[in-house]
Design a protein around this motif. Structure first.
Motif, PDB file in Angstrom:
ATOM      1  N   ASP A  81       0.837  -1.205   0.000  1.00  0.00           N
ATOM      2  CA  ASP A  81       0.000   0.000   0.000  1.00  0.00           C
ATOM      3  C   ASP A  81       0.870   1.253   0.000  1.00  0.00           C
ATOM      4  O   ASP A  81       2.102   1.170   0.105  1.00  0.00           O
ATOM      5  N   MET A  82       0.241   2.411  -0.092  1.00  0.00           N
ATOM      6  CA  MET A  82       0.967   3.686  -0.091  1.00  0.00           C
ATOM      7  C   MET A  82       0.212   4.714   0.738  1.00  0.00           C
ATOM      8  O   MET A  82      -1.019   4.689   0.799  1.00  0.00           O
ATOM      9  N   LEU A  83       0.973   5.617   1.349  1.00  0.00           N
ATOM     10  CA  LEU A  83       0.388   6.766   2.031  1.00  0.00           C
ATOM     11  C   LEU A  83       0.201   7.879   1.013  1.00  0.00           C
ATOM     12  O   LEU A  83       1.128   8.214   0.272  1.00  0.00           O
ATOM     13  N   ARG A  84      -0.972   8.444   0.966  1.00  0.00           N
ATOM     14  CA  ARG A  84      -1.232   9.496  -0.019  1.00  0.00           C
ATOM     15  C   ARG A  84      -0.580  10.816   0.412  1.00  0.00           C
ATOM     16  O   ARG A  84      -0.387  11.064   1.604  1.00  0.00           O
ATOM     17  N   PRO A  85      -0.223  11.675  -0.547  1.00  0.00           N
ATOM     18  CA  PRO A  85       0.453  12.941  -0.224  1.00  0.00           C
ATOM     19  C   PRO A  85      -0.337  13.775   0.787  1.00  0.00           C
ATOM     20  O   PRO A  85      -1.561  13.925   0.675  1.00  0.00           O
ATOM     21  N   VAL A 106      -9.315   4.868   8.687  1.00  0.00           N
ATOM     22  CA  VAL A 106      -9.343   5.842   7.603  1.00  0.00           C
ATOM     23  C   VAL A 106      -9.715   5.125   6.305  1.00  0.00           C
ATOM     24  O   VAL A 106      -9.526   3.914   6.170  1.00  0.00           O
ATOM     25  N   ALA A 107     -10.229   5.877   5.353  1.00  0.00           N
ATOM     26  CA  ALA A 107     -10.694   5.265   4.111  1.00  0.00           C
ATOM     27  C   ALA A 107      -9.545   5.048   3.131  1.00  0.00           C
ATOM     28  O   ALA A 107      -8.611   5.840   3.057  1.00  0.00           O
ATOM     29  N   GLU A 108      -9.639   3.970   2.388  1.00  0.00           N
ATOM     30  CA  GLU A 108      -8.733   3.709   1.274  1.00  0.00           C
ATOM     31  C   GLU A 108      -9.339   4.331   0.020  1.00  0.00           C
ATOM     32  O   GLU A 108     -10.558   4.456  -0.091  1.00  0.00           O
ATOM     33  N   LEU A 109      -8.514   4.761  -0.894  1.00  0.00           N
ATOM     34  CA  LEU A 109      -8.959   5.539  -2.045  1.00  0.00           C
ATOM     35  C   LEU A 109     -10.117   4.886  -2.789  1.00  0.00           C
ATOM     36  O   LEU A 109     -11.105   5.547  -3.119  1.00  0.00           O
ATOM     37  N   LYS A 110     -10.029   3.583  -3.044  1.00  0.00           N
ATOM     38  CA  LYS A 110     -11.071   2.916  -3.826  1.00  0.00           C
ATOM     39  C   LYS A 110     -12.356   2.717  -3.026  1.00  0.00           C
ATOM     40  O   LYS A 110     -13.414   2.498  -3.604  1.00  0.00           O
ATOM     41  N   PRO A 187      -9.812   9.578   1.974  1.00  0.00           N
ATOM     42  CA  PRO A 187      -8.829   8.668   1.368  1.00  0.00           C
ATOM     43  C   PRO A 187      -7.389   9.064   1.695  1.00  0.00           C
ATOM     44  O   PRO A 187      -6.772   9.846   0.979  1.00  0.00           O
ATOM     45  N   LEU A 188      -6.840   8.508   2.752  1.00  0.00           N
ATOM     46  CA  LEU A 188      -5.480   8.824   3.165  1.00  0.00           C
ATOM     47  C   LEU A 188      -4.470   7.781   2.680  1.00  0.00           C
ATOM     48  O   LEU A 188      -3.259   8.035   2.701  1.00  0.00           O
ATOM     49  N   VAL A 189      -4.958   6.616   2.275  1.00  0.00           N
ATOM     50  CA  VAL A 189      -4.070   5.556   1.782  1.00  0.00           C
ATOM     51  C   VAL A 189      -4.642   4.992   0.485  1.00  0.00           C
ATOM     52  O   VAL A 189      -5.819   5.194   0.167  1.00  0.00           O
TER      53      VAL A 189
END
Length: 349
Positions: A81-85, A106-110, A187-189
């Motif tokens: 996974d990745m941490l969003r900017p 926290v929510a995942e982007l998708k 969407p934080l991740v």
């Protein structure tokens, strides 16, 4: 893993933030990559397990580490996974005002609905609204008070929980079911892969992840038996992604039978029904059970009939042969001797 670590480390500007990585006795160049990254990022430290522990063993070992005791919060993270900017600075500010909150999902982007809402409640409240596995199963979305996370890792029920595919979900529910928690629909991740890779699919198949989804029923049973959970849950508790757990299982059972002639074992059906025994109101549970039992009965009957079609056909042929014996030739008289039965009638003109 390197993409994951860089997505976090490049955002670290606060000396309070540390990154800890567990190498689960890898057989590739993971140690070399970690050494290089640790030299580049002072916030990064790592250790290597001598023996491979698998997901649940590595998970429990990592989140039981004494280093975590020096931190107030732990953000779990999966290496794919990745941490969003901007996510790290946002979360640090949010945690400063978290109050009594013990857990934030926290929510995942998708998966986000894009509301950016913060919803408060106990973990059980959130699970009854959004789904238990949905709120805890994707570890990269879980931010937990370190003391509570370590308490969850010390549960004496871990071995039962670890048989399922969601050991952490059960452990967190045990410790946090009645504690103040929150869901942040932001969407934080995000996952590095848009779709599941073939490699992940093969690994999940080898670890029997699909079958182990069923074992969450056993984890819940233990929690009810030990009076950790005392009230029944609402149907949304069993939501995962786009389906309820029992719908996921029943449709899989049906497809496996119709497409592959594979009939799941009785304990799979029993566990699916067991989940519904914890659901209220009773009429909701009864409606679900009726469909589960109908699917099981029909597939079992169809399987029996399919296997015995040849036997049934042979029985029909045997009856046909017995009843199709020709007693008489295609005349009214079997032989000339039949002429003595009655008087000959002479035709007159």
């Amino acid at each position: 893993m390197e993409v994951c670590i860089r997505s976090i480390a490049d955002q670290v500007s606060d000396e309070r933030v540390k990154i800890l990585v567990s190498d689960d006795a890898s057989t590739d160049d993971t140690p070399q990559v970690l050494e290089r990254l640790a030299a580049e990022y002072p916030c990064l430290s790592w250790y290597r397990r001598e023996e491979r522990g698998g997901y649940d063993g590595n998970f429990r070992d990592l989140f039981s580490r004494p280093e975590l005791g020096d931190t107030e919060w732990t953000w779990m993270f999966g290496d794919d996974d990745m941490l969003r900017p901007g996510a790290l600075s946002f979360m640090l500010k949010h945690l400063e005002g978290a109050g009594e909150c013990q857990f934030i999902h926290v929510a995942e982007l998708k998966r986000t609905s894009g509301t950016n809402h913060l919803i408060h409640g106990s973990l059980l409240d959130l699970a009854n609204t959004f789904g238990w596995i949905e709120m805890t199963g994707f570890i990269t979305c879980n931010v937990v008070r370190s003391v509570k996370l370590q308490e969850a890792m010390r549960t004496p029920r871990w071995r039962t929980y670890a048989k399922s595919a969601f050991a952490q979900s059960a452990a967190l529910l045990e410790v946090l079911h009645d504690k103040p928690c929150a869901f942040l629909d932001m969407p934080l991740v995000e996952s590095q892969d848009a779709e599941q890779t073939a490699e992940t699919g093969e690994r999940w198949k080898a670890d029997r992840i699909g079958e182990r989804y069923l074992l969450i029923a056993d984890a819940l049973e233990v929690m009810y038996e030990d009076k950790i959970l005392t009230k029944k849950v609402k149907a949304p508790f069993f939501r995962y992604l786009s389906q309820s757990m029992w719908d996921r299982f029943v449709t899989s059972f049906i497809v496996d039978y119709l497409d592959h002639q594979y009939l799941w074992a009785d304990d799979a059906w029993h566990r699916t029904i067991k989940m519904t025994s914890y659901v209220t109101p009773a009429e909701d549970a009864d409606a679900i059970i009726r469909d589960i039992e109908a699917a099981r009965g029909l597939s079992t009957l169809h399987n029996y009939l399919s296997k015995n079609l040849n036997v049934l056909a042979e029985e029909l042929r045997a009856i046909f042969e017995r009843r199709n014996t020709r007693i008489y030739p295609y005349t009214y008289m079997m032989s000339a001797n039949m002429e003595a039965v009655g008087e000959r009638v002479s035709a007159t003109s």
